[in-house]
Design a protein around this motif. Structure first.
Motif, PDB file in Angstrom:
ATOM      1  N   ASP A 103       0.239  -2.360  14.069  1.00 51.38           N
ATOM      2  CA  ASP A 103      -0.630  -3.124  13.181  1.00 51.38           C
ATOM      3  C   ASP A 103      -1.033  -2.298  11.967  1.00 51.38           C
ATOM      4  OD1 ASP A 103      -0.448  -5.220  14.913  1.00 51.38           O
ATOM      5  OD2 ASP A 103      -2.450  -4.980  15.782  1.00 51.38           O
ATOM      6  N   VAL A 104      -1.257  -1.017  12.172  1.00 48.46           N
ATOM      7  CA  VAL A 104      -1.636  -0.128  11.068  1.00 48.46           C
ATOM      8  C   VAL A 104      -0.469   0.030  10.107  1.00 48.46           C
ATOM      9  CG1 VAL A 104      -2.338   2.221  10.473  1.00 48.46           C
ATOM     10  CG2 VAL A 104      -3.346   1.078  12.468  1.00 48.46           C
ATOM     11  N   ARG A 105       0.744   0.200  10.656  1.00 46.90           N
ATOM     12  CA  ARG A 105       1.919   0.338   9.797  1.00 46.90           C
ATOM     13  C   ARG A 105       2.189  -0.959   9.020  1.00 46.90           C
ATOM     14  NH1 ARG A 105       6.763   1.695  13.095  1.00 46.90           N
ATOM     15  NH2 ARG A 105       5.552   1.317  14.994  1.00 46.90           N
ATOM     16  N   ALA A 106       1.988  -2.089   9.688  1.00 47.01           N
ATOM     17  CA  ALA A 106       2.192  -3.377   9.023  1.00 47.01           C
ATOM     18  C   ALA A 106       1.214  -3.541   7.861  1.00 47.01           C
ATOM     19  CB  ALA A 106       2.026  -4.516  10.017  1.00 47.01           C
ATOM     20  N   GLU A 107      -0.040  -3.180   8.091  1.00 50.23           N
ATOM     21  CA  GLU A 107      -1.030  -3.329   7.043  1.00 50.23           C
ATOM     22  C   GLU A 107      -0.807  -2.348   5.899  1.00 50.23           C
ATOM     23  OE1 GLU A 107      -5.867  -3.691   6.545  1.00 50.23           O
ATOM     24  OE2 GLU A 107      -4.953  -3.880   8.528  1.00 50.23           O
ATOM     25  N   ALA A 108      -0.304  -1.165   6.208  1.00 53.39           N
ATOM     26  CA  ALA A 108       0.013  -0.195   5.155  1.00 53.39           C
ATOM     27  C   ALA A 108       1.127  -0.735   4.262  1.00 53.39           C
ATOM     28  CB  ALA A 108       0.416   1.133   5.775  1.00 53.39           C
ATOM     29  N   PHE A 109       2.123  -1.377   4.869  1.00 49.25           N
ATOM     30  CA  PHE A 109       3.200  -1.977   4.084  1.00 49.25           C
ATOM     31  C   PHE A 109       2.652  -3.107   3.214  1.00 49.25           C
ATOM     32  CE2 PHE A 109       6.509  -5.239   3.619  1.00 49.25           C
ATOM     33  CZ  PHE A 109       7.501  -4.504   2.989  1.00 49.25           C
ATOM     34  N   ASP A 110       1.808  -3.918   3.794  1.00 46.66           N
ATOM     35  CA  ASP A 110       1.182  -5.005   3.040  1.00 46.66           C
ATOM     36  C   ASP A 110       0.414  -4.463   1.840  1.00 46.66           C
ATOM     37  OD1 ASP A 110      -0.433  -7.644   2.693  1.00 46.66           O
ATOM     38  OD2 ASP A 110      -1.957  -6.149   3.167  1.00 46.66           O
ATOM     39  N   ALA A 111      -0.380  -3.411   2.055  1.00 45.87           N
ATOM     40  CA  ALA A 111      -1.194  -2.846   0.977  1.00 45.87           C
ATOM     41  C   ALA A 111      -0.330  -2.300  -0.148  1.00 45.87           C
ATOM     42  CB  ALA A 111      -2.095  -1.752   1.530  1.00 45.87           C
ATOM     43  N   GLU A 112       0.857  -1.847   0.199  1.00 43.16           N
ATOM     44  CA  GLU A 112       1.742  -1.254  -0.812  1.00 43.16           C
ATOM     45  C   GLU A 112       2.300  -2.299  -1.761  1.00 43.16           C
ATOM     46  OE1 GLU A 112       5.804   1.516  -1.046  1.00 43.16           O
ATOM     47  OE2 GLU A 112       4.931   0.972   0.898  1.00 43.16           O
ATOM     48  N   PHE A 113       2.504  -3.536  -1.266  1.00 44.65           N
ATOM     49  CA  PHE A 113       3.246  -4.501  -2.066  1.00 44.65           C
ATOM     50  C   PHE A 113       2.470  -5.739  -2.485  1.00 44.65           C
ATOM     51  CE2 PHE A 113       6.710  -2.161  -0.030  1.00 44.65           C
ATOM     52  CZ  PHE A 113       7.506  -1.904  -1.137  1.00 44.65           C
ATOM     53  N   TYR A 114       1.408  -6.126  -1.737  1.00 43.94           N
ATOM     54  CA  TYR A 114       0.826  -7.429  -2.057  1.00 43.94           C
ATOM     55  C   TYR A 114       0.120  -7.429  -3.410  1.00 43.94           C
ATOM     56  CZ  TYR A 114      -4.268  -6.932  -1.449  1.00 43.94           C
ATOM     57  OH  TYR A 114      -5.591  -6.619  -1.613  1.00 43.94           O
ATOM     58  N   ALA A 115      -0.369  -6.283  -3.860  1.00 48.17           N
ATOM     59  CA  ALA A 115      -1.070  -6.230  -5.148  1.00 48.17           C
ATOM     60  C   ALA A 115      -0.328  -5.370  -6.162  1.00 48.17           C
ATOM     61  CB  ALA A 115      -2.484  -5.683  -4.945  1.00 48.17           C
ATOM     62  N   GLU A 116       0.974  -5.206  -5.971  1.00 50.30           N
ATOM     63  CA  GLU A 116       1.758  -4.425  -6.927  1.00 50.30           C
ATOM     64  C   GLU A 116       1.758  -5.123  -8.279  1.00 50.30           C
ATOM     65  OE1 GLU A 116       6.248  -2.468  -7.136  1.00 50.30           O
ATOM     66  OE2 GLU A 116       5.884  -4.270  -5.974  1.00 50.30           O
ATOM     67  N   PRO A 117       1.436  -4.416  -9.364  1.00 50.25           N
ATOM     68  CA  PRO A 117       1.352  -5.082 -10.674  1.00 50.25           C
ATOM     69  C   PRO A 117       2.678  -5.713 -11.070  1.00 50.25           C
ATOM     70  CG  PRO A 117       0.351  -2.906 -10.753  1.00 50.25           C
ATOM     71  CD  PRO A 117       1.054  -3.000  -9.431  1.00 50.25           C
ATOM     72  N   ILE A 118       2.580  -6.763 -11.863  1.00 49.25           N
ATOM     73  CA  ILE A 118       3.757  -7.439 -12.381  1.00 49.25           C
ATOM     74  C   ILE A 118       3.765  -7.293 -13.898  1.00 49.25           C
ATOM     75  CG2 ILE A 118       2.550  -9.660 -12.537  1.00 49.25           C
ATOM     76  CD1 ILE A 118       5.203 -11.017 -11.863  1.00 49.25           C
ATOM     77  N   ASP A 119       4.929  -7.044 -14.466  1.00 49.05           N
ATOM     78  CA  ASP A 119       5.058  -6.889 -15.903  1.00 49.05           C
ATOM     79  C   ASP A 119       5.215  -8.269 -16.522  1.00 49.05           C
ATOM     80  OD1 ASP A 119       5.524  -6.180 -18.484  1.00 49.05           O
ATOM     81  OD2 ASP A 119       7.400  -5.106 -18.123  1.00 49.05           O
TER      82      ASP A 119
END
Length: 454
Positions: A103-119
């Motif tokens: 669950d911790v690894r899943a949430e870390a992956f989520d945190a990395e990509f769900y708010a990644e800025p878009i150009d």
């Protein structure tokens, strides 16, 4: 022929125009290259990535807003609808590390990509992005994200539901056969009909009467506003366990109230303990007045709206009395909700009085996303909305003169509360003390709702 010039053009919705105004005012709304709207699902079962890639193209073709750009053109801000195309499904094989819970690894992956800025300036299409993190062959996490002015979290859940339906068809070698769907531009066209004028006028009259003489239930921050770039926002999360969450929901039903009414009442009592105030305005974010209409509830787009809640509970001696006032306020206010742009234009003098220089104006909301059910894509794949539990993270900004509380309800009635605050204005120990006091008020309210408030 100019391909861009030939694209269908649509004006901004009133909700989008509020985002634009916020950006023009304080840069907080993410109009150009700020974090996007995103959400994530835990997928149980083996994922056919080829079928999922095809299904992504299906949903982008189905919903125009997923291939729309927002442009400040010669005639002002507008939206341009692009032809269908298929977003790339980016697959990540996540490291197998048994020392860290899944669950911790899943949430870390989520945190990395769900708010990644878009150009946004690149005007790339489609705007939907998909990242799949594979924990093992039967356990994955799918992160969907898109430009914040085009999508809200509720819409992302609608996209996910359609995605799973298309995926199931593609796995069977068939073309998806989904019922027709209305588009965001249809909603915008209805918003601009002259018949809406009478509704807006009546709502503004209600809000003028309700808000005249009111001020915000404002907090004093640890630090004064700062000039220059912001340090960003901290997202403090804390859980309400399933046992207490169940009691909250049962208490709400017995009181003929929504869970929002109960928790909002707790927040009011908490603010009284901090400020001494028993009458004032707290802002809330809602899925928007449009979402309450059956004809609109299935449309994908941006509907989030901000509106003021004024509750006078000066004479209330118990929590149940506060709750009764909040219930009356909600039942009266919600039918009069209109897009904030119309409210600000209709009663600008009243809305202007709800700001206090140097103070922090609180907001409280319940996220609708967690109420979405599990989604099945055939017998072999199930998707469940991810409930973020990380105690502290850095996330999308809010204005530094605001503090926002959000509550999500997860599986088994567990609740996750998030306090979003500015690093520039609040110290961590202040936020910790707020959380501790809120939890104390909550326990007392559910255990003894007729006891004196103290």
């Amino acid at each position: 022929m100019n391909p861009v010039a030939d694209l269908p053009r649509v004006p901004l919705s009133l909700e989008q125009d509020f985002m634009r105004v916020q950006f023009d005012t304080d840069g907080s709304a993410g109009l150009r290259s700020r974090p996007v709207a995103g959400d994530s699902w835990r997928l149980t079962g083996k994922v056919d990535t080829a079928a999922l890639q095809l299904a992504l193209g299906d949903v982008v073709a189905r919903h125009e807003v997923l291939r729309t750009s927002v442009v400040n053109g010669p005639d002002g801000w507008e939206q341009r609808i692009h032809p269908p195309s298929t977003p790339e499904l980016v697959v990540h094989d996540l490291p197998r590390d048994d020392s860290v819970p899944r669950d911790v690894r899943a949430e870390a992956f989520d945190a990395e990509f769900y708010a990644e800025p878009i150009d946004v300036d690149a005007d790339t299409q489609p705007v939907l992005r998909a990242n799949l993190g594979v924990l093992d062959e039967d356990d994955s996490i799918l992160v969907l994200s898109g430009y914040v002015m085009l999508l809200d979290v509720w819409s992302l859940h609608l996209v996910f539901q359609d995605l799973m339906a298309c995926y199931a068809a593609r796995c069977g070698g068939e073309e998806p056969q989904l019922p027709p769907v209305r588009q965001y531009r249809d909603y915008i066209e209805e918003q601009r009909k002259p018949a809406q004028g009478d509704t807006v006028e009546a709502a503004c009259a209600y809000w003028r009467d309700k808000l005249t003489g009111a001020g915000p239930m404002a907090l004093t921050a640890d630090h004064e506003p700062v000039a220059g770039p912001s340090k960003g926002c901290r997202w403090n999360r804390f859980p309400i366990d399933a046992e207490l969450g169940t009691r909250i929901l049962e208490f709400a039903r017995a009181s003929r109230c929504s869970p929002f009414m109960v928790l909002f009442s707790v927040y009011l009592v908490h603010l009284r303990r901090l400020t001494g105030a028993t009458d004032g305005v707290i802002w809330t974010l809602s899925p928007g007045p449009g979402r309450r209409r059956r004809a609109v509830e299935g449309i994908v787009g941006y509907f989030v709206n901000m509106f003021p809640m004024r509750t006078d509970f000066q004479g209330c001696a118990t929590f149940n009395e506060v709750l009764a006032e909040v219930r009356a306020t909600c039942l009266e206010a919600v039918p009069n909700e209109i897009p904030f742009v119309q409210l600000a234009q209709g009663i600008p003098d009243v809305i202007g009085n709800l700001e206090k220089g140097g103070m922090v104006v609180p907001g409280f909301q319940m996220s609708p996303s967690a109420f979405m059910p599990r989604v099945h894509a055939g017998p072999e794949l199930t998707g469940t909305a991810l409930l973020r539990r990380a105690p502290l993270s850095v996330g999308p900004d809010i204005p530094d003169d605001a503090i926002l509380w959000n509550v999500e309800i997860g599986p088994g009635n567990e609740m996750i509360c998030t306090v979003v605050s500015s690093f520039d204005r609040f110290e961590q120990h202040t936020i910790d003390a707020m959380i501790a006091d809120f939890c104390a008020v909550l326990r007392s309210a559910i255990d003894a709702p007729d006891a004196p408030l103290g």
